[in-house]
Design a protein around this motif. Structure first.
Motif, PDB file in Angstrom:
ATOM      1  N   ASN A 177       0.856  -1.168   0.000  1.00 51.58           N
ATOM      2  CA  ASN A 177       0.000   0.000   0.000  1.00 51.58           C
ATOM      3  C   ASN A 177       0.903   1.233   0.000  1.00 51.58           C
ATOM      4  O   ASN A 177       2.052   1.160  -0.447  1.00 51.58           O
ATOM      5  CB  ASN A 177      -0.939  -0.023   1.208  1.00 51.58           C
ATOM      6  CG  ASN A 177      -2.176  -0.878   0.965  1.00 51.58           C
ATOM      7  OD1 ASN A 177      -3.160  -0.426   0.394  1.00 51.58           O
ATOM      8  ND2 ASN A 177      -2.119  -2.143   1.397  1.00 51.58           N
ATOM      9  N   TYR A 178       0.402   2.340   0.514  1.00 50.77           N
ATOM     10  CA  TYR A 178       1.180   3.582   0.581  1.00 50.77           C
ATOM     11  C   TYR A 178       1.200   4.117   2.011  1.00 50.77           C
ATOM     12  O   TYR A 178       1.216   5.326   2.241  1.00 50.77           O
ATOM     13  CB  TYR A 178       0.588   4.620  -0.373  1.00 50.77           C
ATOM     14  CG  TYR A 178       0.597   4.172  -1.819  1.00 50.77           C
ATOM     15  CD1 TYR A 178       1.677   4.459  -2.651  1.00 50.77           C
ATOM     16  CD2 TYR A 178      -0.457   3.450  -2.347  1.00 50.77           C
ATOM     17  CE1 TYR A 178       1.692   4.030  -3.974  1.00 50.77           C
ATOM     18  CE2 TYR A 178      -0.450   3.021  -3.668  1.00 50.77           C
ATOM     19  CZ  TYR A 178       0.623   3.317  -4.466  1.00 50.77           C
ATOM     20  OH  TYR A 178       0.648   2.895  -5.773  1.00 50.77           O
ATOM     21  N   ASN A 200       5.687  -0.734   2.128  1.00 51.07           N
ATOM     22  CA  ASN A 200       4.979   0.508   2.360  1.00 51.07           C
ATOM     23  C   ASN A 200       6.007   1.619   2.548  1.00 51.07           C
ATOM     24  O   ASN A 200       7.144   1.481   2.095  1.00 51.07           O
ATOM     25  CB  ASN A 200       4.039   0.368   3.560  1.00 51.07           C
ATOM     26  CG  ASN A 200       2.729  -0.323   3.192  1.00 51.07           C
ATOM     27  OD1 ASN A 200       1.828   0.282   2.627  1.00 51.07           O
ATOM     28  ND2 ASN A 200       2.629  -1.626   3.500  1.00 51.07           N
ATOM     29  N   ASN A 221      10.303  -1.155   3.700  1.00 52.32           N
ATOM     30  CA  ASN A 221       9.802   0.173   3.996  1.00 52.32           C
ATOM     31  C   ASN A 221      10.994   1.124   3.967  1.00 52.32           C
ATOM     32  O   ASN A 221      12.008   0.822   3.332  1.00 52.32           O
ATOM     33  CB  ASN A 221       9.097   0.189   5.354  1.00 52.32           C
ATOM     34  CG  ASN A 221       7.671  -0.343   5.285  1.00 52.32           C
ATOM     35  OD1 ASN A 221       6.721   0.401   5.095  1.00 52.32           O
ATOM     36  ND2 ASN A 221       7.522  -1.662   5.431  1.00 52.32           N
TER      37      ASN A 221
END
Length: 677
Positions: A177-178, A200, A221
């Protein structure tokens, strides 16, 4: 099946009117280009698979005949809407997969349809372009959920309101996702055990306090800090994956936990108690300013001291590869008595100390490859170093010195990789005038050793039986140009055990090695050498794989396919040799061998009149020319002489016929007398 099971199982395997397969209580309609839900022909379907179709809407009557449905999968459709009464007749649904659809379009109406699923345990909403607000609406009434996948959506921020009612949730997948911020989003998930937030944009994790969590994946990340809550509470955490981030320091872990796997690969970690210039940072602290609304909290953390408060006694796997570690602080490994796998490859380590009966006593795998190691340290009298070690990777360092007989005491060692170091094997040939032999590594008598890589070690011969007493099955001597010079006695020491041998780029000539002793060999790499003649000793071996690339071979023996080698081969590499296009009988024979693969067959070429051609499709003029060149010489002379002889014979006959009358008269006039009738 129907015959075997009798009349009661006629529908055990059948086809529905919509082209779906019926197997017991499962109806499989995957990839049938369906635009609507097919009818339930038997009424007892419990599992309905509708992946990869073109369904856009689930209407109120779509599942009306599926009263016993427990599992519904609609992944990879074009689903935009689920009407509010769709599941009224299927309220016993346990598993629902809606991945890779377009549910963002009418998410509020779809959320109303979910509210009548009190038994739903697993929900997959991956790849639906959902935001955090859409997710909150969709799962609001699903308090029975145990597994939820929200991967590959467009979620950016998580707060405490999103998963409020998911009190039974055990597993949550939020990868790809973001997400850049998480604000107490998981505090109410008291039963959550597995959390995946990989891929992410999280910059840090501070005050980590999910004590019930068993597996946490926050890899890929941009995390620079990981700080667990300063508490004596016991954490159930078993696996923590922080790999592929931007960690600057070793994570501050929970003081009490069940942690057995810690993955820190590909970060920017180092230790800062002492620096290469002699500076000490042992007493340096860092202050974190945590602002939450109107409250401000300052947390002071020591760069190293906090690690000492973490109980790592259950840790079995530690992966710190691809970092910037140039030393390990004193006592670092002492806290890990259960450690079995330690990966420190691709760092900047200059020394590594092996101690007798130390913290590495349980270690089975140690990877120190691609560092800057010059030597391994160990006590001179140590006789119990790494007693359980099975795999030791030291490749691509600058090692020249080893502790005496270091592998003698590793009672279970099976695989050693010393490639790309400047090492010699003991005993080594003494140079002229040399009184004391140079440092070397002794593996003689290590009976458990089966895999050894010495590629690129600059070996100066293998004299003195350096492999005596071993049980080597895999040996890599690649990139050692002088390794095969000298006494060939090493071959006899390995003749009964060796199965894989790599002699790539060892300046091997056709007569340098007699392979007939290696009767157990199944894989042989001779690529990158100077072979101009196929070694005859290979013909009697029963190899499965042979690599002859990058040599100077003009041809292989014509009968190679009929030898024991040709009958046993399963793959052979032949490219980048100067084969003669007119001597390709061996190539045709190999093509006819059943089960033989030539993976680089399209790269094999042959030479003809300064041209490079493919033996798979030689031009017809080349074939004719080759036939003439390879024909029998006597036959060639006969063919050339025959037209000349025929021409002379015809000419003689013509001359005779033209002069026949004149010749007869001449004979009569000279030799004949008139005779009375």
């Amino acid at each position: 099946l129907a015959v075997g099971w009798g009349s009661g199982a006629v529908a055990a395997w059948a086809t529905s009117p919509g082209g779906c397969d019926l197997v017991q209580s499962t109806m499989d309609c995957t990839g049938r280009w369906l635009s609507s839900i097919p009818q339930n022909p038997r009424g007892d379907t419990k599992e309905l698979l509708l992946d990869e179709n073109t369904i856009q809407v689930l209407g109120n009557t779509s599942l009306l005949s599926y009263h016993q449905l427990r599992h519904l999968s609609l992944a990879k459709n074009r689903l935009e809407l689920i009407e509010h009464s769709t599941f009224l007749s299927s309220q016993g649904l346990h598993v629902l997969s809606l991945a890779d659809n377009l549910l963002f379009t009418n998410y509020s109406l779809t959320a109303a349809a979910f509210s009548v699923l009190p038994a739903l345990r697993t929900l997959d909403l991956a790849g639906n372009r959902l935001t955090e607000d859409m997710v909150s609406a969709l799962v609001w009434n699903l308090s029975s959920l145990e597994s939820l996948s929200l991967a590959r959506n467009i979620i950016m921020r998580l707060d405490s309101s999103i998963f409020t009612n998911l009190t039974q949730l055990l597993e949550l997948n939020l990868e790809k996702n973001y997400i850049f911020e998480i604000d107490q989003a998981f505090e109410g998930l008291k039963k959550l055990q597995r959390l995946n937030i990989a891929y992410n944009y999280l910059p840090c994790i501070v005050e980590f306090g999910l004590t019930q969590l068993r597996v946490l994946n926050v890899s890929n990340n941009i995390i620079e800090w990981f700080l667990a809550l300063e508490s004596d509470d016991f954490f159930e955490l078993e696996v923590l994956d922080l790999s592929h981030n931007h960690l600057l320091f070793f994570p501050v872990l929970p003081r009490q936990s069940k942690l057995h796997s810690l993955l820190l690969k590909d970060n920017e970690m180092s230790f800062y108690q002492r620096l290469p210039n002699g500076t000490s940072l042992a007493d340096v602290t860092v202050q974190f300013l945590l602002i939450d609304g109107n409250s401000t909290n300052i947390t002071t953390v020591s760069l190293w001291d906090e690690i000492c408060h973490s109980n790592l006694s259950s840790l079995r796997l530690l992966d710190m590869s691809q970092n910037q570690v140039w030393y390990l602080p004193e006592g670092f490994l002492t806290q890990m008595p259960s450690l079995t796998h330690l990966k420190l490859n691709q760092n900047c380590l200059e020394t590594f100390h092996l101690s007798e009966g130390g913290p590495l006593a349980m270690l089975t795998e140690l990877d120190l490859s691609q560092n800057q190691l010059v030597e391994l340290g160990a006590e001179v009298t140590a006789e119990d170093v790494l007693p359980n070690l099975q795999l030791f990777n030291l490749s691509t360092n600058r090692l020249r010195v080893f502790p005496p007989r270091v592998f003698t005491y590793t009672r279970k060692i099976a695989t050693v990789d010393l490639s790309h170091n400047r090492v010699d094997l003991c005993p080594q040939p003494a140079a002229a005038g040399q009184v004391e032999s140079a440092p070397c590594m002794d593996i003689r008598g290590v009976e458990t050793l089966t895999h050894l890589s010495l590629a690129g070690c600059g070996l100066q011969g293998l004299g003195g039986h350096p492999f005596q007493g071993t049980s080597l099955m895999h040996l890599d001597l690649s990139d050692n140009h002088q390794a095969l010079s000298g006494d060939p006695g090493w071959q006899q020491d390995l003749a009964l055990t060796l199965r894989v041998l790599s002699l790539r780029n060892t300046s091997l000539s056709s007569a340098a090695v007699d392979f007939s002793a290696f009767t157990t060999l199944v894989r042989l790499d001779l690529s990158g050498n100077s072979l101009t003649v196929f070694p005859t000793s290979l013909g009697d071996l029963k190899l499965r794989s042979l690599d002859l690339r990058d040599n100077g071979l003009p041809a292989l023996p014509p009968d190679v396919a009929r030898t024991p080698l040709g009958k046993s081969l399963q793959e052979v590499y032949l490219s980048r040799n100067p084969y003669n296009c007119c001597t390709l009988g061996w190539w045709d024979a190999l093509q006819r061998v059943e089960g033989l693969l030539v993976p680089d067959g399209r790269e094999v070429t042959c030479s003809y009149a300064s041209r490079r051609l493919s033996p798979r499709a030689l031009p017809e003029p080349v074939l004719w020319s080759c036939r003439w060149q390879m024909a029998d010489l006597a036959l060639l002379y006969l063919v050339l002489a025959l037209p000349t002889c025929l021409t002379l014979l015809v000419a003689f006959a013509v001359v005779f016929l033209m002069l026949k009358q004149k010749l007869l008269k001449m004979v009569k006039s000279r030799c004949g007398m008139s005779s009375p009738y």
